[in-house]
Design a protein around this motif. Structure first.
Motif, PDB file in Angstrom:
ATOM      1  N   ASP A  12      14.926  42.558  24.962  1.00 18.31           N
ATOM      2  CA  ASP A  12      14.265  43.033  26.462  1.00 18.31           C
ATOM      3  C   ASP A  12      13.272  43.855  25.916  1.00 18.31           C
ATOM      4  OD1 ASP A  12      16.174  41.598  27.894  1.00 18.31           O
ATOM      5  OD2 ASP A  12      17.445  43.543  28.014  1.00 18.31           O
ATOM      6  N   LYS A  13      13.289  44.768  24.844  1.00 20.99           N
ATOM      7  CA  LYS A  13      12.179  45.834  24.522  1.00 20.99           C
ATOM      8  C   LYS A  13      10.925  45.055  24.424  1.00 20.99           C
ATOM      9  CE  LYS A  13      13.961  48.955  21.812  1.00 20.99           C
ATOM     10  NZ  LYS A  13      14.191  49.892  20.532  1.00 20.99           N
ATOM     11  N   LEU A  14      10.953  43.911  23.465  1.00 11.82           N
ATOM     12  CA  LEU A  14      10.021  42.988  23.293  1.00 11.82           C
ATOM     13  C   LEU A  14       9.282  42.240  24.382  1.00 11.82           C
ATOM     14  CD1 LEU A  14       8.003  41.768  20.782  1.00 11.82           C
ATOM     15  CD2 LEU A  14       9.772  39.999  20.677  1.00 11.82           C
ATOM     16  N   VAL A  15      10.105  41.998  25.201  1.00 11.56           N
ATOM     17  CA  VAL A  15       9.702  41.251  26.570  1.00 11.56           C
ATOM     18  C   VAL A  15       8.940  42.142  27.489  1.00 11.56           C
ATOM     19  CG1 VAL A  15      10.585  40.081  28.828  1.00 11.56           C
ATOM     20  CG2 VAL A  15      11.392  39.360  26.651  1.00 11.56           C
ATOM     21  N   LEU A  45       9.097  45.253  15.394  1.00 11.47           N
ATOM     22  CA  LEU A  45       8.780  44.726  16.775  1.00 11.47           C
ATOM     23  C   LEU A  45       7.282  44.955  16.957  1.00 11.47           C
ATOM     24  CD1 LEU A  45      11.451  46.743  19.073  1.00 11.47           C
ATOM     25  CD2 LEU A  45      10.971  44.228  18.798  1.00 11.47           C
ATOM     26  N   THR A  46       6.710  45.672  16.217  1.00 11.07           N
ATOM     27  CA  THR A  46       5.194  45.724  16.429  1.00 11.07           C
ATOM     28  C   THR A  46       4.515  44.727  15.654  1.00 11.07           C
ATOM     29  OG1 THR A  46       4.701  47.436  14.647  1.00 11.07           O
ATOM     30  CG2 THR A  46       5.254  48.729  16.756  1.00 11.07           C
ATOM     31  N   ASP A  47       4.959  44.508  14.509  1.00  9.37           N
ATOM     32  CA  ASP A  47       4.522  43.128  13.916  1.00  9.37           C
ATOM     33  C   ASP A  47       4.644  41.849  14.536  1.00  9.37           C
ATOM     34  OD1 ASP A  47       3.336  44.968  11.985  1.00  9.37           O
ATOM     35  OD2 ASP A  47       4.862  44.440  10.414  1.00  9.37           O
ATOM     36  N   MET A  49      20.434  40.774  11.999  1.00  9.13           N
ATOM     37  CA  MET A  49      20.849  42.099  11.404  1.00  9.13           C
ATOM     38  C   MET A  49      21.020  43.335  12.360  1.00  9.13           C
ATOM     39  SD  MET A  49      18.874  42.312   7.823  1.00  9.13           S
ATOM     40  CE  MET A  49      17.203  42.262   8.450  1.00  9.13           C
ATOM     41  N   VAL A  50      21.566  42.746  13.759  1.00  2.00           N
ATOM     42  CA  VAL A  50      21.866  43.803  14.804  1.00  2.00           C
ATOM     43  C   VAL A  50      23.397  44.027  14.669  1.00  2.00           C
ATOM     44  CG1 VAL A  50      19.934  42.873  16.082  1.00  2.00           C
ATOM     45  CG2 VAL A  50      22.372  41.975  16.430  1.00  2.00           C
ATOM     46  N   GLN A  51      23.596  45.057  15.425  1.00  3.74           N
ATOM     47  CA  GLN A  51      25.337  45.529  15.558  1.00  3.74           C
ATOM     48  C   GLN A  51      26.067  44.609  16.084  1.00  3.74           C
ATOM     49  OE1 GLN A  51      25.408  49.302  16.962  1.00  3.74           O
ATOM     50  NE2 GLN A  51      24.265  50.442  15.481  1.00  3.74           N
ATOM     51  N   ASP A  52      25.497  44.012  17.198  1.00  6.05           N
ATOM     52  CA  ASP A  52      26.252  42.944  18.036  1.00  6.05           C
ATOM     53  C   ASP A  52      25.216  42.252  19.237  1.00  6.05           C
ATOM     54  OD1 ASP A  52      25.602  44.958  20.087  1.00  6.05           O
ATOM     55  OD2 ASP A  52      27.773  45.785  19.730  1.00  6.05           O
ATOM     56  N   ALA A  53      25.895  41.309  20.117  1.00  7.69           N
ATOM     57  CA  ALA A  53      25.002  40.885  21.079  1.00  7.69           C
ATOM     58  C   ALA A  53      24.392  41.535  21.856  1.00  7.69           C
ATOM     59  CB  ALA A  53      25.795  39.667  21.704  1.00  7.69           C
ATOM     60  N   LYS A  54      25.058  42.619  22.194  1.00 10.37           N
ATOM     61  CA  LYS A  54      24.249  43.607  23.320  1.00 10.37           C
ATOM     62  C   LYS A  54      23.034  44.319  22.546  1.00 10.37           C
ATOM     63  CE  LYS A  54      25.743  47.853  26.122  1.00 10.37           C
ATOM     64  NZ  LYS A  54      26.691  48.752  26.422  1.00 10.37           N
ATOM     65  N   GLN A  55      23.125  44.778  21.339  1.00 12.58           N
ATOM     66  CA  GLN A  55      22.000  45.427  20.855  1.00 12.58           C
ATOM     67  C   GLN A  55      20.807  44.342  20.554  1.00 12.58           C
ATOM     68  OE1 GLN A  55      22.013  46.151  16.750  1.00 12.58           O
ATOM     69  NE2 GLN A  55      20.621  48.089  17.000  1.00 12.58           N
ATOM     70  N   GLY A  56      21.235  43.019  20.145  1.00 11.87           N
ATOM     71  CA  GLY A  56      20.313  42.052  20.113  1.00 11.87           C
ATOM     72  C   GLY A  56      19.663  41.628  21.251  1.00 11.87           C
ATOM     73  N   VAL A  79       2.705  34.987  27.965  1.00 12.84           N
ATOM     74  CA  VAL A  79       3.641  34.440  27.282  1.00 12.84           C
ATOM     75  C   VAL A  79       5.039  34.438  27.987  1.00 12.84           C
ATOM     76  CG1 VAL A  79       2.448  34.775  25.139  1.00 12.84           C
ATOM     77  CG2 VAL A  79       4.257  36.241  25.855  1.00 12.84           C
ATOM     78  N   THR A  80       5.845  33.412  27.576  1.00 17.85           N
ATOM     79  CA  THR A  80       7.216  33.087  27.838  1.00 17.85           C
ATOM     80  C   THR A  80       8.066  33.317  26.537  1.00 17.85           C
ATOM     81  OG1 THR A  80       6.860  31.847  29.698  1.00 17.85           O
ATOM     82  CG2 THR A  80       9.125  31.940  28.867  1.00 17.85           C
ATOM     83  N   LEU A  81       8.965  34.220  26.498  1.00 22.87           N
ATOM     84  CA  LEU A  81       9.966  34.446  25.336  1.00 22.87           C
ATOM     85  C   LEU A  81      10.971  34.126  25.843  1.00 22.87           C
ATOM     86  CD1 LEU A  81       9.068  37.746  24.115  1.00 22.87           C
ATOM     87  CD2 LEU A  81       7.751  35.701  23.762  1.00 22.87           C
ATOM     88  N   ASP A  82      11.976  33.436  24.915  1.00 31.07           N
ATOM     89  CA  ASP A  82      13.413  33.288  25.162  1.00 31.07           C
ATOM     90  C   ASP A  82      14.260  33.534  23.996  1.00 31.07           C
ATOM     91  OD1 ASP A  82      14.520  30.640  23.915  1.00 31.07           O
ATOM     92  OD2 ASP A  82      12.449  30.066  24.839  1.00 31.07           O
ATOM     93  N   LEU A  83      15.650  34.051  24.370  1.00 30.29           N
ATOM     94  CA  LEU A  83      16.390  34.657  23.276  1.00 30.29           C
ATOM     95  C   LEU A  83      17.128  33.504  22.797  1.00 30.29           C
ATOM     96  CD1 LEU A  83      17.375  37.172  21.512  1.00 30.29           C
ATOM     97  CD2 LEU A  83      19.068  37.438  23.528  1.00 30.29           C
ATOM     98  N   LEU A  84      16.926  33.100  21.478  1.00 22.74           N
ATOM     99  CA  LEU A  84      17.629  32.019  20.763  1.00 22.74           C
ATOM    100  C   LEU A  84      19.147  32.481  20.153  1.00 22.74           C
ATOM    101  CD1 LEU A  84      16.898  28.919  20.396  1.00 22.74           C
ATOM    102  CD2 LEU A  84      16.166  29.912  18.041  1.00 22.74           C
TER     103      LEU A  84
END
Length: 276
Positions: A191-194, A154-156, A179-186, A203-208
Protein backbone atom coordinates in the motif's frame (compact mmCIF):
# COMPACT_ATOMS: atom_id res chain seq x y z
CA UNK A 1 3.57 -24.41 -39.89
CA UNK A 2 1.98 -24.72 -36.45
CA UNK A 3 2.19 -21.71 -34.16
CA UNK A 4 4.31 -22.40 -31.06
CA UNK A 5 2.37 -22.34 -27.81
CA UNK A 6 3.01 -19.14 -25.86
CA UNK A 7 5.64 -19.23 -23.15
CA UNK A 8 5.07 -17.04 -20.12
CA UNK A 9 8.25 -14.95 -19.68
CA UNK A 10 8.58 -13.42 -16.22
CA UNK A 11 11.24 -10.97 -15.03
CA UNK A 12 12.10 -11.14 -11.33
CA UNK A 13 13.71 -7.82 -10.49
CA UNK A 14 14.34 -5.36 -7.68
CA UNK A 15 15.55 -1.83 -7.35
CA UNK A 16 18.37 -2.91 -5.05
CA UNK A 17 20.29 -5.99 -4.01
CA UNK A 18 19.83 -7.95 -0.82
CA UNK A 19 16.05 -8.38 -1.06
CA UNK A 20 16.13 -12.14 -1.75
CA UNK A 21 15.38 -11.87 -5.46
CA UNK A 22 17.15 -15.07 -6.54
CA UNK A 23 15.51 -17.05 -3.74
CA UNK A 24 12.18 -15.75 -5.01
CA UNK A 25 12.98 -16.79 -8.59
CA UNK A 26 13.98 -20.33 -7.57
CA UNK A 27 11.14 -21.03 -5.14
CA UNK A 28 8.55 -19.42 -7.41
CA UNK A 29 9.84 -21.66 -10.19
CA UNK A 30 9.50 -24.74 -8.01
CA UNK A 31 5.98 -23.70 -7.04
CA UNK A 32 5.08 -23.50 -10.74
CA UNK A 33 6.58 -26.94 -11.45
CA UNK A 34 4.40 -28.33 -8.66
CA UNK A 35 1.42 -26.95 -10.58
CA UNK A 36 2.52 -29.02 -13.58
CA UNK A 37 4.28 -26.24 -15.49
CA UNK A 38 7.55 -26.83 -17.33
CA UNK A 39 9.82 -24.10 -15.99
CA UNK A 40 13.30 -22.78 -16.79
CA UNK A 41 15.22 -19.98 -15.09
CA UNK A 42 17.57 -17.78 -17.09
CA UNK A 43 20.25 -16.47 -14.75
CA UNK A 44 20.55 -12.98 -16.22
CA UNK A 45 22.73 -11.54 -13.46
CA UNK A 46 25.79 -11.30 -15.66
CA UNK A 47 28.14 -9.93 -13.03
CA UNK A 48 27.08 -11.96 -10.00
CA UNK A 49 25.42 -15.15 -11.22
CA UNK A 50 24.34 -17.12 -8.17
CA UNK A 51 21.47 -19.47 -8.96
CA UNK A 52 23.93 -22.32 -9.46
CA UNK A 53 25.50 -21.53 -6.06
CA UNK A 54 22.08 -21.36 -4.40
CA UNK A 55 21.24 -24.82 -5.75
CA UNK A 56 24.69 -26.41 -5.37
CA UNK A 57 25.10 -26.83 -9.14
CA UNK A 58 28.35 -26.55 -11.09
CA UNK A 59 27.86 -25.45 -14.70
CA UNK A 60 30.56 -26.40 -17.21
CA UNK A 61 29.07 -24.26 -19.94
CA UNK A 62 26.95 -21.13 -20.22
CA UNK A 63 25.31 -18.85 -22.78
CA UNK A 64 28.66 -17.64 -24.13
CA UNK A 65 29.34 -21.18 -25.42
CA UNK A 66 25.98 -21.15 -27.22
CA UNK A 67 26.78 -17.79 -28.83
CA UNK A 68 30.12 -19.12 -30.06
CA UNK A 69 28.39 -22.17 -31.54
CA UNK A 70 30.32 -24.52 -29.25
CA UNK A 71 27.23 -25.87 -27.47
CA UNK A 72 23.48 -25.93 -28.05
CA UNK A 73 21.18 -24.36 -25.49
CA UNK A 74 19.91 -27.82 -24.57
CA UNK A 75 23.48 -28.87 -23.78
CA UNK A 76 24.15 -26.05 -21.31
CA UNK A 77 20.85 -26.30 -19.41
CA UNK A 78 21.31 -27.62 -15.88
CA UNK A 79 18.78 -29.98 -14.32
CA UNK A 80 17.69 -28.46 -11.03
CA UNK A 81 15.41 -29.78 -8.29
CA UNK A 82 11.78 -30.66 -8.94
CA UNK A 83 12.27 -30.59 -12.73
CA UNK A 84 13.41 -26.96 -12.70
CA UNK A 85 15.89 -26.14 -15.48
CA UNK A 86 18.60 -23.51 -15.17
CA UNK A 87 20.19 -21.59 -18.06
CA UNK A 88 23.56 -20.39 -16.64
CA UNK A 89 24.61 -16.78 -17.11
CA UNK A 90 27.52 -15.56 -19.17
CA UNK A 91 29.41 -12.35 -18.61
CA UNK A 92 29.66 -9.90 -21.46
CA UNK A 93 26.33 -10.43 -23.23
CA UNK A 94 24.37 -7.61 -21.58
CA UNK A 95 24.39 -5.62 -24.83
CA UNK A 96 22.47 -7.99 -27.04
CA UNK A 97 22.10 -5.35 -29.73
CA UNK A 98 25.87 -5.43 -30.29
CA UNK A 99 25.98 -9.14 -31.10
CA UNK A 100 26.92 -9.97 -34.70
CA UNK A 101 23.92 -10.89 -36.86
CA UNK A 102 24.93 -14.57 -36.96
CA UNK A 103 25.01 -14.72 -33.15
CA UNK A 104 21.66 -12.91 -32.93
CA UNK A 105 20.11 -15.50 -35.24
CA UNK A 106 21.78 -18.30 -33.29
CA UNK A 107 20.37 -17.03 -30.01
CA UNK A 108 16.83 -16.82 -31.40
CA UNK A 109 17.16 -20.31 -32.85
CA UNK A 110 18.58 -21.67 -29.58
CA UNK A 111 15.68 -20.38 -27.50
CA UNK A 112 13.18 -21.52 -30.12
CA UNK A 113 14.50 -25.06 -29.73
CA UNK A 114 13.62 -25.23 -26.04
CA UNK A 115 10.41 -23.22 -26.41
CA UNK A 116 8.38 -26.25 -27.50
CA UNK A 117 9.24 -27.93 -24.20
CA UNK A 118 8.57 -24.97 -21.90
CA UNK A 119 5.62 -23.22 -20.29
CA UNK A 120 7.38 -20.57 -18.20
CA UNK A 121 10.76 -18.82 -18.47
CA UNK A 122 11.77 -16.90 -15.34
CA UNK A 123 14.43 -14.26 -15.98
CA UNK A 124 16.38 -13.57 -12.78
CA UNK A 125 17.92 -10.16 -13.46
CA UNK A 126 20.68 -8.30 -11.67
CA UNK A 127 19.66 -5.67 -9.13
CA UNK A 128 19.59 -2.01 -10.08
CA UNK A 129 18.68 -0.10 -13.24
CA UNK A 130 21.69 -0.50 -15.53
CA UNK A 131 21.02 -0.77 -19.26
CA UNK A 132 21.72 -4.51 -19.10
CA UNK A 133 19.00 -5.01 -16.48
CA UNK A 134 16.55 -2.76 -18.34
CA UNK A 135 17.23 -4.68 -21.54
CA UNK A 136 16.21 -8.01 -20.01
CA UNK A 137 13.22 -6.61 -18.12
CA UNK A 138 11.64 -4.79 -21.06
CA UNK A 139 11.84 -7.97 -23.14
CA UNK A 140 9.68 -9.89 -20.65
CA UNK A 141 5.89 -9.98 -20.70
CA UNK A 142 5.38 -9.78 -16.94
CA UNK A 143 7.54 -8.01 -14.37
CA UNK A 144 7.75 -9.06 -10.73
CA UNK A 145 9.37 -6.49 -8.44
CA UNK A 146 10.64 -7.83 -5.12
CA UNK A 147 10.59 -5.39 -2.20
CA UNK A 148 11.32 -5.72 1.50
CA UNK A 149 10.55 -3.46 4.46
CA UNK A 150 13.52 -1.12 4.16
CA UNK A 151 13.31 2.52 3.04
CA UNK A 152 16.03 1.97 0.41
CA UNK A 153 14.16 -1.04 -1.00
CA UNK A 154 11.00 1.00 -1.49
CA UNK A 155 12.73 4.06 -2.97
CA UNK A 156 14.81 1.91 -5.33
CA UNK A 157 11.76 -0.12 -6.37
CA UNK A 158 9.94 3.13 -7.12
CA UNK A 159 12.91 4.40 -9.17
CA UNK A 160 12.94 1.13 -11.13
CA UNK A 161 9.17 1.24 -11.81
CA UNK A 162 9.41 4.92 -12.81
CA UNK A 163 12.22 4.20 -15.30
CA UNK A 164 10.40 1.24 -16.89
CA UNK A 165 7.18 3.22 -17.09
CA UNK A 166 8.44 6.55 -18.40
CA UNK A 167 11.23 5.35 -20.68
CA UNK A 168 9.79 2.03 -21.88
CA UNK A 169 6.02 2.42 -21.64
CA UNK A 170 5.42 -0.43 -19.17
CA UNK A 171 2.26 0.13 -17.14
CA UNK A 172 1.72 -3.05 -15.09
CA UNK A 173 3.96 -4.48 -12.38
CA UNK A 174 3.48 -7.39 -9.98
CA UNK A 175 4.83 -6.75 -6.48
CA UNK A 176 6.13 -9.48 -4.20
CA UNK A 177 6.93 -8.39 -0.66
CA UNK A 178 9.72 -10.43 0.93
CA UNK A 179 11.09 -10.93 4.45
CA UNK A 180 8.00 -9.40 6.07
CA UNK A 181 6.54 -10.32 9.49
CA UNK A 182 3.24 -11.51 8.07
CA UNK A 183 0.70 -10.95 5.28
CA UNK A 184 -0.58 -7.82 7.05
CA UNK A 185 2.84 -6.17 6.96
CA UNK A 186 3.26 -7.27 3.35
CA UNK A 187 -0.02 -5.57 2.43
CA UNK A 188 1.01 -2.40 4.29
CA UNK A 189 4.31 -2.32 2.40
CA UNK A 190 2.48 -2.76 -0.91
CA UNK A 191 0.00 0.00 0.00
CA UNK A 192 2.90 2.35 0.78
CA UNK A 193 4.38 1.79 -2.67
CA UNK A 194 1.00 2.19 -4.38
CA UNK A 195 0.39 5.55 -2.67
CA UNK A 196 3.56 6.93 -4.27
CA UNK A 197 3.10 5.40 -7.72
CA UNK A 198 -0.56 6.49 -7.85
CA UNK A 199 0.51 10.06 -7.18
CA UNK A 200 3.31 10.33 -9.73
CA UNK A 201 3.10 7.51 -12.31
CA UNK A 202 0.64 6.02 -14.77
CA UNK A 203 1.03 2.43 -13.59
CA UNK A 204 -1.02 -0.41 -12.13
CA UNK A 205 0.48 -2.51 -9.35
CA UNK A 206 -0.90 -5.76 -8.02
CA UNK A 207 0.25 -7.73 -5.00
CA UNK A 208 1.45 -11.19 -6.01
CA UNK A 209 2.18 -12.34 -2.49
CA UNK A 210 3.98 -11.77 0.81
CA UNK A 211 6.87 -14.01 1.83
CA UNK A 212 7.44 -14.01 5.62
CA UNK A 213 10.84 -13.82 7.26
CA UNK A 214 11.66 -17.43 8.10
CA UNK A 215 14.72 -18.93 9.79
CA UNK A 216 14.13 -22.14 7.85
CA UNK A 217 14.74 -20.26 4.61
CA UNK A 218 18.16 -19.20 5.88
CA UNK A 219 18.93 -22.82 6.81
CA UNK A 220 17.87 -23.95 3.33
CA UNK A 221 20.22 -21.39 1.73
CA UNK A 222 23.10 -22.65 3.88
CA UNK A 223 22.39 -26.20 2.67
CA UNK A 224 22.12 -25.01 -0.96
CA UNK A 225 18.56 -26.28 -1.29
CA UNK A 226 15.25 -24.48 -1.96
CA UNK A 227 13.16 -23.98 1.17
CA UNK A 228 10.10 -25.17 -0.78
CA UNK A 229 11.63 -28.65 -0.99
CA UNK A 230 13.77 -28.87 2.13
CA UNK A 231 11.12 -27.46 4.48
CA UNK A 232 7.85 -27.78 2.53
CA UNK A 233 5.68 -27.08 5.59
CA UNK A 234 7.52 -23.86 6.50
CA UNK A 235 5.78 -20.48 6.38
CA UNK A 236 8.04 -19.32 3.57
CA UNK A 237 7.39 -22.43 1.45
CA UNK A 238 3.63 -22.07 1.85
CA UNK A 239 3.84 -18.39 0.87
CA UNK A 240 5.91 -19.23 -2.21
CA UNK A 241 3.32 -21.81 -3.28
CA UNK A 242 0.55 -19.22 -2.87
CA UNK A 243 2.55 -16.73 -4.97
CA UNK A 244 3.07 -19.42 -7.62
CA UNK A 245 -0.69 -20.01 -7.79
CA UNK A 246 -1.24 -16.27 -8.24
CA UNK A 247 1.42 -16.17 -10.97
CA UNK A 248 -0.15 -19.12 -12.74
CA UNK A 249 -3.46 -17.26 -12.88
CA UNK A 250 -1.99 -14.29 -14.75
CA UNK A 251 -3.32 -14.11 -18.32
CA UNK A 252 -1.06 -15.66 -20.93
CA UNK A 253 0.30 -13.28 -23.57
CA UNK A 254 -1.41 -13.50 -26.89
CA UNK A 255 -0.52 -12.70 -30.48
CA UNK A 256 2.95 -11.39 -31.19
CA UNK A 257 3.78 -11.22 -27.47
CA UNK A 258 3.78 -15.00 -27.14
CA UNK A 259 6.71 -17.33 -27.55
CA UNK A 260 10.38 -17.15 -26.72
CA UNK A 261 11.22 -15.69 -30.13
CA UNK A 262 9.49 -12.46 -29.09
CA UNK A 263 11.56 -12.33 -25.88
CA UNK A 264 14.89 -12.82 -27.67
CA UNK A 265 14.01 -10.43 -30.50
CA UNK A 266 13.19 -7.76 -27.91
CA UNK A 267 16.57 -8.36 -26.27
CA UNK A 268 18.37 -7.90 -29.56
CA UNK A 269 16.35 -4.87 -30.68
CA UNK A 270 17.25 -2.83 -27.57
CA UNK A 271 18.68 0.56 -28.46
CA UNK A 272 18.80 2.15 -25.03
CA UNK A 273 21.60 4.41 -23.78
CA UNK A 274 24.88 2.73 -22.81
CA UNK A 275 25.83 3.18 -19.17
CA UNK A 276 29.39 3.62 -18.15
Amino acid sequence: MTQPSPVRVLAVSSGKGGVGKTNVAVNLGIGLTELGRRVAILDADMGLANIDVLLGLQPKYNLSHVLKGERTLAEIVLEGPSGLRIVPAASGIQRMSELPVAEQAGLIRAFSEIGADLDVLIVDTAAGISSGVVNFVRACQDIIVVVCDEPTSLTDAYAFIKLMNRDHGIHRFHILTNMVQDAKQGQALFDKLVRVTDQYLDVTLDLLGAIPRDDLLRKAVQRQQPVSLLFPQSKAAEAFRAAARQTDRLPYPGGSNGGLEFFVERLIDYRGPAHA
